[in-house]
Design an enzyme around this catalytic site. Sequence first.
Site, PDB file in Angstrom:
ATOM      1  N   ALA A  57       0.843  -1.194   0.000  1.00  0.00           N
ATOM      2  CA  ALA A  57       0.000   0.000   0.000  1.00  0.00           C
ATOM      3  C   ALA A  57       0.881   1.248   0.000  1.00  0.00           C
ATOM      4  O   ALA A  57       2.092   1.186   0.257  1.00  0.00           O
ATOM      5  CB  ALA A  57      -0.906  -0.001   1.231  1.00  0.00           C
ATOM      6  N   MET A  58       0.279   2.379  -0.278  1.00  0.00           N
ATOM      7  CA  MET A  58       1.027   3.632  -0.231  1.00  0.00           C
ATOM      8  C   MET A  58       1.600   3.817   1.172  1.00  0.00           C
ATOM      9  O   MET A  58       0.943   3.505   2.163  1.00  0.00           O
ATOM     10  CB  MET A  58       0.134   4.806  -0.609  1.00  0.00           C
ATOM     11  CG  MET A  58      -0.296   4.758  -2.060  1.00  0.00           C
ATOM     12  SD  MET A  58      -1.241   6.197  -2.556  1.00  0.00           S
ATOM     13  CE  MET A  58       0.059   7.270  -3.128  1.00  0.00           C
ATOM     14  N   SER A  69       4.317   2.240   2.284  1.00  0.00           N
ATOM     15  CA  SER A  69       4.968   1.028   2.794  1.00  0.00           C
ATOM     16  C   SER A  69       6.480   1.019   2.563  1.00  0.00           C
ATOM     17  O   SER A  69       7.149   0.049   2.911  1.00  0.00           O
ATOM     18  CB  SER A  69       4.333  -0.223   2.173  1.00  0.00           C
ATOM     19  OG  SER A  69       4.440  -0.201   0.768  1.00  0.00           O
ATOM     20  N   GLY A  70       7.013   2.079   1.982  1.00  0.00           N
ATOM     21  CA  GLY A  70       8.464   2.184   1.847  1.00  0.00           C
ATOM     22  C   GLY A  70       9.025   1.643   0.548  1.00  0.00           C
ATOM     23  O   GLY A  70      10.221   1.342   0.465  1.00  0.00           O
ATOM     24  N   GLU A 109       7.224   2.346  -9.320  1.00  0.00           N
ATOM     25  CA  GLU A 109       5.826   2.569  -9.757  1.00  0.00           C
ATOM     26  C   GLU A 109       5.443   1.626 -10.904  1.00  0.00           C
ATOM     27  O   GLU A 109       4.840   2.023 -11.905  1.00  0.00           O
ATOM     28  CB  GLU A 109       5.623   4.035 -10.174  1.00  0.00           C
ATOM     29  CG  GLU A 109       5.955   5.047  -9.088  1.00  0.00           C
ATOM     30  CD  GLU A 109       4.997   5.041  -7.900  1.00  0.00           C
ATOM     31  OE1 GLU A 109       4.001   4.289  -7.936  1.00  0.00           O
ATOM     32  OE2 GLU A 109       5.250   5.786  -6.942  1.00  0.00           O
ATOM     33  N   ALA A 110       5.774   0.355 -10.726  1.00  0.00           N
ATOM     34  CA  ALA A 110       5.587  -0.632 -11.790  1.00  0.00           C
ATOM     35  C   ALA A 110       4.126  -0.909 -12.113  1.00  0.00           C
ATOM     36  O   ALA A 110       3.823  -1.488 -13.158  1.00  0.00           O
ATOM     37  CB  ALA A 110       6.291  -1.935 -11.415  1.00  0.00           C
ATOM     38  N   CYS A 125      -2.495   0.582   8.851  1.00  0.00           N
ATOM     39  CA  CYS A 125      -3.699   1.346   8.543  1.00  0.00           C
ATOM     40  C   CYS A 125      -3.645   2.698   9.259  1.00  0.00           C
ATOM     41  O   CYS A 125      -3.259   2.782  10.429  1.00  0.00           O
ATOM     42  CB  CYS A 125      -4.931   0.556   8.985  1.00  0.00           C
ATOM     43  SG  CYS A 125      -6.496   1.456   8.795  1.00  0.00           S
ATOM     44  N   CYS A 143      -6.368   2.311  12.370  1.00  0.00           N
ATOM     45  CA  CYS A 143      -6.397   1.348  13.475  1.00  0.00           C
ATOM     46  C   CYS A 143      -5.063   0.697  13.796  1.00  0.00           C
ATOM     47  O   CYS A 143      -4.930   0.048  14.821  1.00  0.00           O
ATOM     48  CB  CYS A 143      -7.428   0.259  13.198  1.00  0.00           C
ATOM     49  SG  CYS A 143      -6.970  -0.842  11.829  1.00  0.00           S
ATOM     50  N   HIS A 189     -11.377  -0.369   7.264  1.00  0.00           N
ATOM     51  CA  HIS A 189     -11.421   1.090   7.244  1.00  0.00           C
ATOM     52  C   HIS A 189     -11.435   1.672   5.830  1.00  0.00           C
ATOM     53  O   HIS A 189     -11.713   2.864   5.666  1.00  0.00           O
ATOM     54  CB  HIS A 189     -10.269   1.663   8.078  1.00  0.00           C
ATOM     55  CG  HIS A 189     -10.563   1.611   9.548  1.00  0.00           C
ATOM     56  ND1 HIS A 189      -9.908   0.748  10.397  1.00  0.00           N
ATOM     57  CD2 HIS A 189     -11.493   2.267  10.298  1.00  0.00           C
ATOM     58  CE1 HIS A 189     -10.400   0.905  11.627  1.00  0.00           C
ATOM     59  NE2 HIS A 189     -11.371   1.807  11.587  1.00  0.00           N
TER      60      HIS A 189
END
Length: 199
Positions: A10-11, A13-14, A88-89, A145, A148, A185
């Site tokens: 996810a955005m 995440s490094g 950004e594959a 997240c 949470c 969420h």
Amino acid sequence: MAQLYFEYGAMGSGKSIEILKVAHNYESQGKHVLLLTPLINDRDGEGMIASRIGLKRPAHVIEPDTNLFDMIKNEVDHHDLAAVLVDEAQFLTKEQVDQLAYVVDELNKPVMTFGLRQDAFNNLFEGSKRLFEMADKLVEMKTICSFCGRKATTQLRFADGKPQYKGSQIQIGGDEAYKPTCRYHWFHPDLTMMDNEKE
């Protein structure tokens, strides 16, 4: 034996930090790498790989009609290339992912790709889908997240503080437009928490 890798998450995440770290590790040993990023990824300027913590460096631009096998073969012909690194594959075309597979199989060069699995509406990107089908190794990069603290599996797009569940698949943006979320969420974002963050 060279392999095709897809590191996804996810955005936040490094992923960009990781690609920059991998490039640094190769180069600190005197090895040449080819850094690539799609043209559409222009959040920090065209042809720039940038992490949210401020690290960045230039990369070669991939246009929608770029033949990646030809581009990389040309690099191999002129340099002792150790690896190909693609940021950004998810924005690659199906054909470009196949071209990266040819690089691995025919040129025996490792290709490491980094990107999102799915878009803000939980649909696979074309490039990600093909990488899941073709990659030799899949690695999930984890983050939490925004609401949470559980593992984030996707990202939710916001506009004017409101979650967006339809629109264009591609909308370039950073923390101001997207939040990593768990599945729960994504369906039920805690907007009161966001309001509190603004205060």
